[in-house]
Design a protein around this motif. Structure first.
Motif, PDB file in Angstrom:
ATOM      1  N   VAL A  27       4.012  -7.068   0.581  1.00 42.61           N
ATOM      2  CA  VAL A  27       3.598  -5.688   0.319  1.00 42.61           C
ATOM      3  C   VAL A  27       4.813  -4.979  -0.261  1.00 42.61           C
ATOM      4  O   VAL A  27       5.907  -5.038   0.303  1.00 42.61           O
ATOM      5  N   ALA A  28       4.635  -4.333  -1.413  1.00 43.15           N
ATOM      6  CA  ALA A  28       5.781  -3.712  -2.099  1.00 43.15           C
ATOM      7  C   ALA A  28       5.395  -2.321  -2.589  1.00 43.15           C
ATOM      8  O   ALA A  28       4.216  -1.969  -2.657  1.00 43.15           O
ATOM      9  N   ASP A  29       6.410  -1.543  -2.915  1.00 45.98           N
ATOM     10  CA  ASP A  29       6.175  -0.259  -3.575  1.00 45.98           C
ATOM     11  C   ASP A  29       6.117  -0.502  -5.070  1.00 45.98           C
ATOM     12  O   ASP A  29       7.046  -1.092  -5.624  1.00 45.98           O
ATOM     13  N   VAL A  30       5.045  -0.081  -5.703  1.00 45.30           N
ATOM     14  CA  VAL A  30       4.935  -0.271  -7.155  1.00 45.30           C
ATOM     15  C   VAL A  30       4.712   1.105  -7.795  1.00 45.30           C
ATOM     16  O   VAL A  30       4.313   2.053  -7.107  1.00 45.30           O
ATOM     17  N   PRO A  31       4.954   1.245  -9.097  1.00 46.88           N
ATOM     18  CA  PRO A  31       4.743   2.552  -9.737  1.00 46.88           C
ATOM     19  C   PRO A  31       3.301   3.017  -9.600  1.00 46.88           C
ATOM     20  O   PRO A  31       2.380   2.197  -9.554  1.00 46.88           O
TER      21      PRO A  31
END
Ligand code: BGC
Length: 343
Positions: free
Chosen positions: A16-20
């Motif tokens: 799980v990542a932060d994406v734009p």
């Protein structure tokens, strides 16, 4: 925003990542839930999938259920929607006629699979032409629209092949009781067919509740069940796929839906292939993806199935977990797992 991403080709890179944030023209959709299937597991194992051009990671998720964020493009805030997976290659006849499911070049893109980010994230901007409305009555069951569209397309093609000559579709055998096998069973029962569904477990209540007969594969000789007009292989077993040709009766059609990526050789009886298949006009074909008409049929038939078997449809999704428990969803066996992104 938060998203489930993976580096295609790299085993264990899913996180799980932060994406734009989502940008661009189209309909802003807040994702509620995405289903997990064998393709997501294969991508996550590094066996399949391609990241968007000039990017190393791919947002996963192609079985979508979302809600429209603002009015526009013919949609109203709060509408439930899903979206198609495969998009046109822009240079073949099939794609130009609106059938990227039959793309002739292989240059298509697929949400969450091939060169296009998927739906396992908080917000998506989608082309209104790719959205499919989910009736309120279907609610969260709308997350099953994508796998159902795969089954609808397979059955539409099977009927088109069978109907090339006078044909009666009466007896069907479904091999495999995962989501695609069970949904195929329900669609065939809605159409009033005599259905047999075979899988590995000793029993399967979802199958029998639909009025289909359940066959536990270990210890059963499928050839003893009598010939079938239609066999759907949804188990993803190459040997079973080869066996389907021998399970058909005259003018029978076998459709391959499950995928088996193992390098292996399978056996096929010479007389089944070179005698029976010819003298009995049998056909074996494969089917992938779905056209828009299959999505519309999927949504309508899911709603009919919900009216007829409400308790069973509620049991189709047997695990719902938040995005950061994706490992549990990927490891889940015995029913559909989904990732809940928003309530
Ligand atoms: C998806 C299809 C897709 C196929 C091949 C399946 O899991 O349901 O939409 O075309 O994978 O990528």
């Amino acid at each position: 925003m938060r998203a489930l991403v993976t580096q295609p080709g790299v085993t264990g890179s899913t996180r799980v990542a932060d994406v734009p944030d989502a940008t661009g023209d189209g309909v802003l959709v807040r994702m509620l839930e995405v289903g997990v299937c064998g393709t997501d597991r294969e991508i996550s194992h590094g066996l399949f999938g391609v990241a968007p051009e000039n990017e190393s990671e791919l947002v996963l998720g192609h079985e979508a259920l979302g809600t429209v964020e603002r009015d526009g493009h013919g949609f109203t805030r709060g509408d439930l929607v899903t979206a198609t997976v495969r998009r046109s290659c822009r240079h073949c006849l099939a794609c130009s006629e609106g059938f990227p499911d039959s793309c002739l070049t292989g240059d298509y893109v697929e949400r969450g699979i091939t060169r296009l980010n998927g739906f396992a994230c908080e917000l998506v901007v989608e082309d209104p032409a790719q959205l499919v409305a989910i009736p309120r009555s279907l609610g969260r069951l709308g997350v099953l629209a994508e796998p159902t569209s795969i089954c609808e397309r397979a059955l539409r093609h099977a009927r088109a092949i069978g109907n090339r000559h006078p044909w009666e579709l009466q007896r069907a055998l479904v091999l495999g009781a995962g989501a695609v096998g069970t949904l195929s069973t329900y669609l065939l029962r809605l159409a009033g067919l005599e259905v047999w569904t075979a899988s590995l477990e000793p029993s399967n209540d979802l199958v029998t509740a639909s009025g289909a007969r359940y066959v536990s594969l270990p210890g059963t000789q499928l050839s003893e069940l009598g010939g079938f007009d239609l066999v759907v292989e949804a188990a993803g077993d190459a040997q079973l796929m080869a066996d389907t040709l021998g399970l058909l009766r005259r003018s029978g059609v076998a459709c391959l839906l499950g995928i088996d990526p193992l390098e292996q050789r399978v056996e096929l009886d010479g007389r089944t292939l070179a005698l029976d298949a010819i003298l009995e006009n049998r056909v074996l074909f494969g089917s992938v993806n779905a056209a828009r008409e299959d999505w519309l049929a999927a949504v309508a038939d899911l709603d009919r199935a919900r009216e007829r078997w409400p308790d069973e449809l509620e049991q189709f999704v047997s695990l719902r977990v938040p995005l950061d428990r994706f490992e549990d969803a990927f490891a889940h066996q015995g029913g559909k797992a989904t990732l809940v992104i928003s309530d």
